[in-house]
Write an enzyme that holds these catalytic residues in place. Sequence first.
Site, PDB file in Angstrom:
ATOM      1  N   ASN A  36       1.535   2.881   1.095  1.00  0.00           N
ATOM      2  CA  ASN A  36       1.604   2.823  -0.373  1.00  0.00           C
ATOM      3  C   ASN A  36       0.608   3.873  -1.007  1.00  0.00           C
ATOM      4  OD1 ASN A  36       1.845   2.101  -3.179  1.00  0.00           O
ATOM      5  ND2 ASN A  36       0.719   0.143  -2.867  1.00  0.00           N
TER       6      ASN A  36
ATOM      7  N   LYS B   9       0.454   4.614  -4.161  1.00  0.00           N
ATOM      8  CA  LYS B   9       0.149   4.238  -5.464  1.00  0.00           C
ATOM      9  C   LYS B   9       0.269   5.558  -6.524  1.00  0.00           C
ATOM     10  CE  LYS B   9      -2.631   0.818  -3.584  1.00  0.00           C
ATOM     11  NZ  LYS B   9      -3.988  -0.107  -3.785  1.00  0.00           N
TER      12      LYS B   9
ATOM     13  N   HIS C 133       3.380  -6.060  -6.400  1.00  0.00           N
ATOM     14  CA  HIS C 133       2.103  -5.698  -5.972  1.00  0.00           C
ATOM     15  C   HIS C 133       1.079  -6.173  -6.943  1.00  0.00           C
ATOM     16  CE1 HIS C 133      -1.553  -3.025  -4.968  1.00  0.00           C
ATOM     17  NE2 HIS C 133      -0.891  -2.850  -3.829  1.00  0.00           N
TER      18      HIS C 133
ATOM     19  N   GLU D  85      -1.425  -4.918  -8.243  1.00  0.00           N
ATOM     20  CA  GLU D  85      -1.866  -4.122  -9.436  1.00  0.00           C
ATOM     21  C   GLU D  85      -0.974  -4.073 -10.399  1.00  0.00           C
ATOM     22  OE1 GLU D  85      -2.629  -0.541  -7.029  1.00  0.00           O
ATOM     23  OE2 GLU D  85      -4.068  -1.302  -6.021  1.00  0.00           O
TER      24      GLU D  85
ATOM     25  N   GLU E  10      -1.459  -9.756   0.630  1.00  0.00           N
ATOM     26  CA  GLU E  10      -2.556  -8.695   0.257  1.00  0.00           C
ATOM     27  C   GLU E  10      -3.525  -9.680  -0.544  1.00  0.00           C
ATOM     28  OE1 GLU E  10      -1.075  -4.398   0.448  1.00  0.00           O
ATOM     29  OE2 GLU E  10      -0.487  -5.220  -1.329  1.00  0.00           O
TER      30      GLU E  10
ATOM     31  N   GLY F  69      -8.421  -2.094  -1.735  1.00  0.00           N
ATOM     32  CA  GLY F  69      -9.042  -0.763  -2.348  1.00  0.00           C
ATOM     33  C   GLY F  69     -10.674  -1.128  -2.420  1.00  0.00           C
TER      34      GLY F  69
ATOM     35  N   SER G 248      -7.336  -2.930   2.450  1.00  0.00           N
ATOM     36  CA  SER G 248      -8.511  -2.067   3.308  1.00  0.00           C
ATOM     37  C   SER G 248      -8.177  -2.125   4.904  1.00  0.00           C
ATOM     38  CB  SER G 248      -9.822  -2.743   3.077  1.00  0.00           C
ATOM     39  OG  SER G 248      -9.943  -2.605   1.612  1.00  0.00           O
TER      40      SER G 248
HETATM   41  P1  PGA Z   1      -5.800  -0.396   0.336  1.00  0.00           P
HETATM   42  O1  PGA Z   1      -4.558  -1.041  -0.532  1.00  0.00           O
HETATM   43  O2  PGA Z   1      -5.312  -0.311   1.862  1.00  0.00           O
HETATM   44  O3  PGA Z   1      -6.315   0.807  -0.241  1.00  0.00           O
HETATM   45  O4  PGA Z   1      -6.541  -1.581   0.383  1.00  0.00           O
HETATM   46  C1  PGA Z   1      -3.484  -1.772  -0.071  1.00  0.00           C
HETATM   47  C2  PGA Z   1      -2.529  -1.949  -0.888  1.00  0.00           C
HETATM   48  O5  PGA Z   1      -2.618  -2.072  -2.086  1.00  0.00           O
HETATM   49  O6  PGA Z   1      -1.281  -1.957  -0.547  1.00  0.00           O
END
Ligand code: PGA
Length: 253
Positions: free
Chosen positions: A9, A11, A93, A95, A163, A169, A209
């Site tokens: 992803n 983003k 997601h 976010e 997640e 992140g 992560s």
């Molecule tokens: P990250 O993001 O691997 O940077 O923690 C994962 C995600 O949001 O899908």
Amino acid sequence: MRRKLAAGNWKMNGLRADLEQLRSLCAAKGGEDTDILICPPALLIAEAAALCRGHSIHIGGQDCHMARSGAHTGDVSAAMLKDAGATAVILGHSERRADRGETNDIVQDKARAAQNAGLMAIICVGESLEERENQATLDVIRQQIAASVPEGVTGDNTVIAYEPCWAIGTGLTASPEQIGEVHDFIRALLEDRFGSDKGQSVRLLYGGSVKPDNASQIFAVPNVDGALVGGASLKASDFLPIIKALDDAAKPS
Ligand code: PGA
């Protein structure tokens, strides 16, 4: 047997020049047993899909609108993603749930739109740190799965990504025990609702992560069928070792 899936992803990262990373992935390729998906920003999908054609690397969107078309300024429909060459779309997601107020109901409508357009929906669920500390993780997951996942689920049209919000992140990863508990729980919920065959066929990804140095440990957890990777999917040199760890996990021991 569920095929492993390494999903990246990007983003809101990546300009056209960064498609170079996809060229490197195509050149290096993954193993036969692992599906590879990259979800770049919507504007790069058509070019990315064209570039990956014939390389068994799939391209997906990061969101779609629930309507097929219409007066929704700035939005992109599932049919448009498909038309641009996408085969999948990430939905719900954390976010988007946090920044755009996406509720479980909205996510379910979008997942239905993805199904209707012939896209594989990667539906994201996960608890906040506060919910985990209040021992509410499984309740939150139960509710999110019940309300975000539409009827008509098959192993081809749906993937669930667990997640934990506190691991995205942040550099914090859930422990193998925490991941295993939630993945087993999601598997049981899916089997309960959709029957054993369909419930068993849906792939469950872990996200939060995932990095080259923790991937093997995560992929050894039962019911982990792959990963949804943010930061470490931006560079082929980070994503390739994660794909390799998944390939190794897919090999019969
Ligand atoms: P990250 O993001 O691997 O940077 O923690 C994962 C995600 O949001 O899908």
